[in-house]
Design a protein around this motif. Sequence first.
Motif, mmCIF file in Angstrom:
data_model
loop_
_atom_site.group_PDB
_atom_site.id
_atom_site.type_symbol
_atom_site.label_atom_id
_atom_site.label_comp_id
_atom_site.label_asym_id
_atom_site.label_seq_id
_atom_site.Cartn_x
_atom_site.Cartn_y
_atom_site.Cartn_z
ATOM 1 N N VAL A 2 29.109 -34.460 -11.900
ATOM 2 C CA VAL A 2 29.980 -35.305 -11.020
ATOM 3 C C VAL A 2 28.839 -36.243 -10.209
ATOM 4 O O VAL A 2 27.938 -35.400 -9.483
ATOM 5 C CB VAL A 2 30.807 -34.381 -10.402
ATOM 6 C CG1 VAL A 2 31.741 -35.123 -9.181
ATOM 7 C CG2 VAL A 2 31.777 -33.382 -11.220
ATOM 8 N N ARG A 3 29.261 -37.369 -9.754
ATOM 9 C CA ARG A 3 28.556 -38.201 -9.044
ATOM 10 C C ARG A 3 29.623 -38.989 -8.132
ATOM 11 O O ARG A 3 30.486 -39.624 -9.078
ATOM 12 C CB ARG A 3 27.567 -39.045 -9.937
ATOM 13 C CG ARG A 3 26.721 -39.856 -9.253
ATOM 14 C CD ARG A 3 25.593 -40.657 -10.006
ATOM 15 N NE ARG A 3 24.670 -41.535 -9.253
ATOM 16 C CZ ARG A 3 24.036 -42.567 -9.673
ATOM 17 N NH1 ARG A 3 24.524 -43.212 -10.823
ATOM 18 N NH2 ARG A 3 23.460 -43.125 -8.730
ATOM 19 N N ALA A 23 32.816 -44.933 -6.097
ATOM 20 C CA ALA A 23 32.835 -44.581 -7.683
ATOM 21 C C ALA A 23 32.590 -43.344 -8.025
ATOM 22 O O ALA A 23 31.457 -42.882 -7.557
ATOM 23 C CB ALA A 23 32.015 -45.724 -8.457
ATOM 24 N N SER A 25 32.312 -40.314 -10.943
ATOM 25 C CA SER A 25 32.191 -40.320 -12.342
ATOM 26 C C SER A 25 31.803 -38.803 -12.633
ATOM 27 O O SER A 25 31.461 -37.846 -11.883
ATOM 28 C CB SER A 25 30.878 -41.130 -13.039
ATOM 29 O OG SER A 25 29.605 -40.642 -12.294
ATOM 30 N N GLY A 26 32.006 -38.298 -13.895
ATOM 31 C CA GLY A 26 31.853 -37.027 -14.462
ATOM 32 C C GLY A 26 33.064 -36.109 -14.076
ATOM 33 O O GLY A 26 32.604 -34.673 -14.007
ATOM 34 N N PHE A 29 38.990 -37.886 -12.375
ATOM 35 C CA PHE A 29 39.337 -38.130 -10.997
ATOM 36 C C PHE A 29 40.748 -38.353 -10.779
ATOM 37 O O PHE A 29 41.225 -37.945 -9.554
ATOM 38 C CB PHE A 29 38.839 -39.858 -11.115
ATOM 39 C CG PHE A 29 39.162 -40.449 -9.555
ATOM 40 C CD1 PHE A 29 40.000 -41.555 -9.604
ATOM 41 C CD2 PHE A 29 38.218 -40.188 -8.551
ATOM 42 C CE1 PHE A 29 40.373 -41.998 -8.411
ATOM 43 C CE2 PHE A 29 38.700 -40.776 -7.321
ATOM 44 C CZ PHE A 29 39.683 -41.756 -7.187
ATOM 45 N N LYS A 75 40.261 -47.180 -12.510
ATOM 46 C CA LYS A 75 38.766 -47.359 -12.185
ATOM 47 C C LYS A 75 38.068 -46.234 -11.819
ATOM 48 O O LYS A 75 36.736 -46.500 -11.391
ATOM 49 C CB LYS A 75 38.699 -48.458 -11.407
ATOM 50 C CG LYS A 75 39.059 -49.725 -11.779
ATOM 51 C CD LYS A 75 39.040 -51.058 -10.811
ATOM 52 C CE LYS A 75 39.509 -52.364 -11.502
ATOM 53 N NZ LYS A 75 39.445 -53.507 -10.469
ATOM 54 N N ASN A 76 38.510 -45.168 -11.762
ATOM 55 C CA ASN A 76 37.888 -43.990 -11.056
ATOM 56 C C ASN A 76 37.309 -44.310 -9.689
ATOM 57 O O ASN A 76 36.241 -43.867 -9.212
ATOM 58 C CB ASN A 76 36.743 -43.287 -12.040
ATOM 59 C CG ASN A 76 37.550 -42.350 -13.030
ATOM 60 O OD1 ASN A 76 38.608 -42.452 -13.280
ATOM 61 N ND2 ASN A 76 36.710 -42.020 -13.801
ATOM 62 N N THR A 77 38.031 -44.915 -8.970
ATOM 63 C CA THR A 77 37.620 -45.571 -7.687
ATOM 64 C C THR A 77 38.526 -45.263 -6.431
ATOM 65 O O THR A 77 39.681 -45.266 -6.384
ATOM 66 C CB THR A 77 37.216 -47.189 -7.818
ATOM 67 O OG1 THR A 77 36.289 -47.215 -8.838
ATOM 68 C CG2 THR A 77 36.738 -47.572 -6.449
#
Length: 115
Positions: A2-3, A23, A25-26, A29, A75-77
Motif C-alpha cells: 500500500v502506498r 493517490a 495504490s496497492g 480503495f 481514480k483511487n484518489t
Amino acid sequence: QVRMVESGGGLVQPGGSLRLSCAASGMLFRFKDMGWYRQAPGKQRELVAAITTGGITNYVDSVKGRFTISRDNAKNTLYLQMNSLKSEDTAVYLCNAGTPPYFNWGQGTQVTVSA
C-alpha cells in the motif's frame, strides 16, 4: 504494498485556498473509509476530515464550513478542498484509512498559511 502519495500543498496567504490530492495504490480503495490528517510542529497528528465508502463526511470543528473532503473511487484518489485558510491550518497533511488499522504513512504535503 500500500502506498499513499499526497500532493497539492504549498504556501498560501490567509484567506486563500488549496486543493490536496492523495493517490492510493496497492489497496481496494473503494472499500475503505478514508481520512485526511494533519500534524503541526510539536503537536499530535489529528484527523481533520473523513469520508466513508458511501460518501458520508465528517469534520473536526475547526475546519467545518471551510474544508471539503471527497473521493474518486475510479481514480483511487482522495481530495481535500481547503478554503478560507488560516495560519493555524499550517501543518503537514497526510491521508490514510479513516479508522485503524492504518496503512503505512506517506510523506505528506506541507501546507503553510502565512502573509
